[in-house]
Design a protein around this motif. Structure first.
Motif, PDB file in Angstrom:
ATOM      1  N   LEU A  65       0.798  -1.220   0.000  1.00 24.35           N
ATOM      2  CA  LEU A  65       0.000   0.000   0.000  1.00 24.35           C
ATOM      3  C   LEU A  65       0.835   1.275   0.000  1.00 24.35           C
ATOM      4  N   ASP A  66       2.103   1.166   0.379  1.00 20.69           N
ATOM      5  CA  ASP A  66       2.952   2.356   0.329  1.00 20.69           C
ATOM      6  C   ASP A  66       3.154   2.844  -1.098  1.00 20.69           C
ATOM      7  N   ASP A  67       2.845   1.997  -2.084  1.00 17.90           N
ATOM      8  CA  ASP A  67       2.978   2.394  -3.495  1.00 17.90           C
ATOM      9  C   ASP A  67       1.688   2.967  -4.059  1.00 17.90           C
ATOM     10  N   TYR A  68       0.654   3.110  -3.247  1.00 18.44           N
ATOM     11  CA  TYR A  68      -0.637   3.644  -3.680  1.00 18.44           C
ATOM     12  C   TYR A  68      -0.851   5.033  -3.083  1.00 18.44           C
ATOM     13  N   LEU A  69      -1.524   5.897  -3.846  1.00 21.50           N
ATOM     14  CA  LEU A  69      -2.065   7.106  -3.247  1.00 21.50           C
ATOM     15  C   LEU A  69      -3.326   6.712  -2.499  1.00 21.50           C
ATOM     16  N   ILE A  70      -3.367   6.962  -1.198  1.00 18.82           N
ATOM     17  CA  ILE A  70      -4.533   6.635  -0.388  1.00 18.82           C
ATOM     18  C   ILE A  70      -5.096   7.916   0.204  1.00 18.82           C
ATOM     19  N   VAL A  71      -6.305   8.241  -0.208  1.00 17.41           N
ATOM     20  CA  VAL A  71      -7.016   9.412   0.295  1.00 17.41           C
ATOM     21  C   VAL A  71      -8.203   8.922   1.108  1.00 17.41           C
ATOM     22  N   ASP A  72      -8.211   9.244   2.378  1.00 15.65           N
ATOM     23  CA  ASP A  72      -9.313   8.879   3.266  1.00 15.65           C
ATOM     24  C   ASP A  72     -10.316  10.028   3.256  1.00 15.65           C
ATOM     25  N   VAL A  73     -11.454   9.830   2.587  1.00 18.32           N
ATOM     26  CA  VAL A  73     -12.402  10.914   2.343  1.00 18.32           C
ATOM     27  C   VAL A  73     -13.327  11.164   3.539  1.00 18.32           C
ATOM     28  N   ASP A  74     -13.274  10.323   4.545  1.00 11.57           N
ATOM     29  CA  ASP A  74     -14.171  10.508   5.692  1.00 11.57           C
ATOM     30  C   ASP A  74     -13.528   9.957   6.950  1.00 11.57           C
ATOM     31  N   SER A  75     -13.063  10.854   7.804  1.00 13.05           N
ATOM     32  CA  SER A  75     -12.591  10.468   9.132  1.00 13.05           C
ATOM     33  C   SER A  75     -13.012  11.560  10.106  1.00 13.05           C
ATOM     34  N   HIS A  76     -12.837  11.298  11.380  1.00 13.34           N
ATOM     35  CA  HIS A  76     -13.394  12.208  12.382  1.00 13.34           C
ATOM     36  C   HIS A  76     -12.418  12.448  13.527  1.00 13.34           C
ATOM     37  N   HIS A  77     -12.636  13.556  14.191  1.00 17.93           N
ATOM     38  CA  HIS A  77     -12.049  13.757  15.506  1.00 17.93           C
ATOM     39  C   HIS A  77     -13.203  14.070  16.449  1.00 17.93           C
ATOM     40  N   VAL A  78     -12.963  14.009  17.741  1.00 16.29           N
ATOM     41  CA  VAL A  78     -14.035  14.223  18.717  1.00 16.29           C
ATOM     42  C   VAL A  78     -13.954  15.672  19.177  1.00 16.29           C
ATOM     43  N   GLU A  79     -14.705  16.547  18.515  1.00 11.45           N
ATOM     44  CA  GLU A  79     -14.582  17.975  18.789  1.00 11.45           C
ATOM     45  C   GLU A  79     -15.056  18.349  20.188  1.00 11.45           C
ATOM     46  N   LEU A  80     -15.916  17.525  20.799  1.00 15.28           N
ATOM     47  CA  LEU A  80     -16.374  17.855  22.149  1.00 15.28           C
ATOM     48  C   LEU A  80     -15.238  17.785  23.159  1.00 15.28           C
ATOM     49  N   ASP A  81     -14.157  17.043  22.853  1.00 12.47           N
ATOM     50  CA  ASP A  81     -12.991  17.052  23.732  1.00 12.47           C
ATOM     51  C   ASP A  81     -12.395  18.455  23.828  1.00 12.47           C
ATOM     52  N   SER A  82     -12.588  19.262  22.782  1.00 13.23           N
ATOM     53  CA  SER A  82     -12.032  20.621  22.741  1.00 13.23           C
ATOM     54  C   SER A  82     -13.135  21.678  22.831  1.00 13.23           C
ATOM     55  N   TRP A  83     -14.303  21.308  23.290  1.00  9.84           N
ATOM     56  CA  TRP A  83     -15.456  22.203  23.232  1.00  9.84           C
ATOM     57  C   TRP A  83     -15.255  23.530  23.975  1.00  9.84           C
ATOM     58  N   PRO A  84     -14.647  23.540  25.176  1.00  8.38           N
ATOM     59  CA  PRO A  84     -14.424  24.834  25.831  1.00  8.38           C
ATOM     60  C   PRO A  84     -13.569  25.784  24.992  1.00  8.38           C
ATOM     61  N   GLU A  85     -12.644  25.233  24.184  1.00  7.87           N
ATOM     62  CA  GLU A  85     -11.872  26.076  23.265  1.00  7.87           C
ATOM     63  C   GLU A  85     -12.756  26.601  22.140  1.00  7.87           C
ATOM     64  N   ILE A  86     -13.610  25.743  21.609  1.00  4.75           N
ATOM     65  CA  ILE A  86     -14.403  26.094  20.432  1.00  4.75           C
ATOM     66  C   ILE A  86     -15.415  27.190  20.749  1.00  4.75           C
ATOM     67  N   VAL A  87     -16.058  27.126  21.918  1.00  2.28           N
ATOM     68  CA  VAL A  87     -17.069  28.141  22.219  1.00  2.28           C
ATOM     69  C   VAL A  87     -16.449  29.522  22.373  1.00  2.28           C
ATOM     70  N   ASP A  88     -15.141  29.590  22.620  1.00  4.83           N
ATOM     71  CA  ASP A  88     -14.475  30.894  22.641  1.00  4.83           C
ATOM     72  C   ASP A  88     -14.529  31.581  21.281  1.00  4.83           C
ATOM     73  N   TYR A  89     -14.758  30.809  20.222  1.00  4.55           N
ATOM     74  CA  TYR A  89     -14.776  31.356  18.861  1.00  4.55           C
ATOM     75  C   TYR A  89     -16.183  31.798  18.427  1.00  4.55           C
ATOM     76  N   LEU A  90     -17.161  31.690  19.297  1.00  8.86           N
ATOM     77  CA  LEU A  90     -18.511  32.141  18.957  1.00  8.86           C
ATOM     78  C   LEU A  90     -18.489  33.645  18.692  1.00  8.86           C
ATOM     79  N   GLU A  91     -19.004  34.055  17.547  1.00  6.50           N
ATOM     80  CA  GLU A  91     -18.945  35.459  17.147  1.00  6.50           C
ATOM     81  C   GLU A  91     -20.041  36.293  17.795  1.00  6.50           C
TER      82      GLU A  91
END
Length: 400
Positions: free
Chosen positions: A37-63
């Protein structure tokens, strides 16, 4: 699947929220070595992170200062709600961890010693390296339910805040990390602002509608949004999500049932409105992607819509061909790949021209994720088809 003879698998272990990503995915290296597989271009079109782990940071960006103050008060005075302030995350969906037996996506709490980048960057890198992924498109996770938020103004503000936080803290730290930013779909003008604000960002490669919502995507108010996406040459994706709150799913008594149905029916609804109302005819240059619905539903929709259209063409006056022809001109992600019946899978691939329309996705770190070796192990795919699905189709769709 790669042979196991002579291969020492990673030792069996208990997986908790603190288990290192590299340990969970250790056996993926076996696929990489066996399939080259190292010889293939591999594009993962759908993955996630858990944004609620950083939620106190994110709400600081509320406009909106009022909404931001409400969020800060909740974080300050309700510590137990500090990672959910103003969010509409449905508590019942935590049953997907099978009573705590598949807990990894409940929180990504594994130790991270690196301090030069945000911890989410480190976690994404670990997954990419373990699965031999060259480009990974990263989305939020609980935000996939934002379209069901009871307060449209707050939903819009949360999406705008998340986009600012993500582009400023996660993107730009590793050129392999990309995203399709979520559109604040409750407000078409805010969608336009989002597209114009981020279309030139080198790591924003498209825009996303979270599909679990009660909104007709064919409404005239959205035409300016689709026209702008076509103008800037960026694709739109519809990312499915779960809900236990719809009329049909509310009758179900098992998470298995909800997961099987709700991820599919929301995109089936939007795709039907999209095609029958002639959106592909009105915006022929707009590339459209249906994400995290699997693919078993695709041939069913092709047959069903063709059958209905041929009997009632006056209901779809903008169409110049059958609905299935428009569906074969759109794109789909491969996760979760329904692979229990190889004959049915082959028929599905043939119906949707999967070697040119399907794109690999891992859906990491969800409990039902797929590694790239899942594609390589499909026996009826051509060598070119495997390369296309793993990365070459995504290269074209996203202008990588």
């Amino acid at each position: 699947m790669p042979p196991t003879d002579g291969v020492t698998p990673h030792p069996t272990q208990e997986i908790t929220t603190r288990t290192d990503t590299r340990d969970i995915l250790a056996n993926a290296r076996r696929d990489t070595e066996y399939y080259g597989l190292d010889d293939y271009l591999i594009v993962d079109v759908d993955s996630h992170h858990v944004e609620l782990d950083s939620w106190p940071e994110i709400v600081d960006y509320l406009e909106d200062p009022v909404v931001r103050d409400i969020a800060h008060q909740l974080v300050l005075n309700w510590p137990q709600a500090s990672h959910l302030a103003l969010h509409n995350h449905m508590a019942g969906l935590t049953l997907q961890d099978v009573a705590g037996r598949i807990p990894h996506q409940a929180a990504l709490a594994e130790p991270v010693a690196e301090t030069d980048v945000h911890r989410d960057v480190t976690l994404v890198r670990r997954a990419m390296d373990a699965m031999s992924i060259d480009v990974q498109v990263v989305f939020p996770q609980p935000m996939l339910e934002i379209g069901l938020h009871p307060h449209p103004r707050i939903a819009t503000q949360l999406m705008l805040a998340y986009n600012r936080w993500f582009t400023e803290n996660i993107l730009g730290t590793d050129s392999r990390i990309k995203t399709m930013l979520g559109l604040p779909f409750e407000d078409p003008d805010a969608c336009l602002e989002t597209i114009r604000r981020y279309a030139d960002h080198p790591d924003v490669i498209g825009f996303l509608v979270t599909s679990q919502r009660h909104t007709g995507v064919h409404r005239n108010q959205y035409m300016k949004v689709y026209g702008e996406l076509e103008r800037v040459g960026m694709p739109i994706g519809f990312h499915a999500g779960p809900t236990w709150g719809d009329f049909m799913t509310s009758t179900m008594n098992r998470f298995l049932s909800v997961h099987a149905m709700s991820f599919v029916t929301c995109n089936m609804t939007h795709l039907t409105n999209w095609i029958i109302n002639g959106i592909p005819e009105r915006f022929p240059g707009l590339r459209t992607i249906w994400i995290e619905s699997g693919i078993a539903w695709v041939p069913f929709m092709m047959q069903r819509l063709d059958h209905e259209y041929l009997m009632r063409q006056s209901d779809a006056p903008l169409l110049t061909k059958r609905p299935s022809d428009y569906m074969r001109a759109m794109y789909y992600t491969a996760q979760p790949l329904e692979i229990t019946d190889m004959g049915l899978l082959e028929s599905t691939f043939r119906a949707m021209d999967a070697e040119h329309t399907l794109m690999y996705s891992s859906d990491w770190p969800h409990w039902d994720f797929d590694v790239p070796g899942r594609i390589m192990g499909i026996p009826f795919l051509s060598a070119e088809g495997k390369r296309n699905i793993l990365g070459e189709t995504a290269r074209r769709v996203f202008n990588l």
